[in-house]
Design an enzyme around this catalytic site. Structure first.
Site: not given
Ligand code: BJW
Ligand code: ZN
Length: 243
Positions: A103, A105, A120, A128, A131, A190, A214, A216
């Site tokens: 997160n 936040d 993240h 920037c 720079c 997720s 979770n 789900e």
């Molecule tokens: C509850 C609840 C309650 C609800 N109680 N539970 C290998 C294989 C395939 C793909 C890749 C790979 N390696 C890299 C990739 C590419 C890519 C990737 O993973 N793609 C997939 C989607 C296919 N990854 C990257 O690009 C990463 N970089 C990397 O690995 O660099 C090296 C590399 C680069 C290029 C190629 C290969 C290697 C970087 C990933 C960056 C993700 N960034 C974000 C945005 C951050 C900034 C922002 O916030 O704006 O991060 S995307 C977004 O998803 C954010 C989150 O942190 C992240 C995860 O989301 P999260 O937390 O899981 O949220 P939700 O909404 O999906 O799920 C919520 C869950 O909570 C649900 O399960 C609900 O059921 C549950 N829930 N209420 C308990 N009350």
């Molecule tokens: Zn600057």
């Protein structure tokens, strides 16, 4: 989960010395912050995968900044919930407790967590594009698009987008924390975004007892030793609290 299973898990926690937790958007959902992949995560019909990318920012920085500004306005009005607060307390109770969050936040730090990696980035920081200077910026709303106070160039959010690498030192520390953990919690994610999605499997392979919390089932569920269906804000205090 039955009362006996909860009690067994609580006694495992009592005797554990090294615990690591990974959190995702689900823990902050209980503070009123939209998750990414639920229907409430949509903004003007864009999916997060269309906005959280360097390409989207190159094409249309103002739209990407509007999305971040919208999220900053929401987050600014929210506070840590009992899930964040109990995880912060764990640092005091377990000298080797570590927290990794996806997160941006800032609510874990606000709740008092210090042995924390925000893998993240942080939505309250800008970077920037020319720079590279990173600064905290808590203005709500922001002028869009915001510009660098040092060189005048376009600022971007200091977060990790799809296709971008995580900070290698932070990633190495995450790996050390998860390999070292006797118990590894995966809370409110997720389990589809790499590399965090692989952490549970890696921890398990290194001998950790993996506990998922979770609402789900997720791809992590089948790798977990124990899966608890419930809200993070209720379940974490139930596991860690006194009663
Ligand atoms: C509850 C609840 C309650 C609800 N109680 N539970 C290998 C294989 C395939 C793909 C890749 C790979 N390696 C890299 C990739 C590419 C890519 C990737 O993973 N793609 C997939 C989607 C296919 N990854 C990257 O690009 C990463 N970089 C990397 O690995 O660099 C090296 C590399 C680069 C290029 C190629 C290969 C290697 C970087 C990933 C960056 C993700 N960034 C974000 C945005 C951050 C900034 C922002 O916030 O704006 O991060 S995307 C977004 O998803 C954010 C989150 O942190 C992240 C995860 O989301 P999260 O937390 O899981 O949220 P939700 O909404 O999906 O799920 C919520 C869950 O909570 C649900 O399960 C609900 O059921 C549950 N829930 N209420 C308990 N009350
Ligand atoms: Zn600057």
């Amino acid at each position: 989960m039955s009362r006996e299973e909860i009690d067994r898990l609580r006694s495992r926690l009592q005797s554990a010395r090294r615990i690591t937790a990974l959190t995702g958007a689900g823990i902050s959902a209980d503070s009123g912050i939209p998750t990414f992949r639920g229907s409430d995560g949509l903004w003007k019909n864009f999916r997060p995968e269309e906005l959280a990318t360097p390409d989207a920012f190159r094409r249309d920085p103002a739209t990407v900044w509007e999305w971040y500004d919208w999220r900053r306005r929401i987050i600014a009005t929210k506070a840590p919930n009992p899930g964040h607060i109990w995880l912060a307390r764990m640092e005091k109770r377990w000298p080797s407790f570590h927290l990794i969050t996806q997160n941006v936040d800032g609510l874990h730090a606000l709740a008092g967590s210090r042995r924390l990696i925000e893998m993240h980035g942080n939505i309250w920081k800008t970077r920037c594009t020319r720079c590279g200077v990173v600064e905290e910026d808590r203005r709500v709303p922001l002028p869009i698009p915001p510009s660098c106070s040092t060189c005048g160039a376009l600022l971007r959010p200091h977060v990790v987008w799809f296709g971008e690498s995580l900070d290698p030192e932070e990633l190495a520390t995450c790996m050390a924390w998860l390999r070292d953990a006797e118990v590894f919690f995966v809370i409110g994610t997720s389990g589809v975004v790499q590399p965090a999605a692989s952490f549970a499997g890696m921890a398990r392979q290194a001998g950790s007892f993996v506990v998922e919390i979770n609402l789900e089932p997720t791809p992590i569920t089948e790798q977990a030793d124990c899966s608890i269906r419930g809200r993070a804000a209720d379940t974490i205090p139930r596991l860690l609290g006194e009663s």
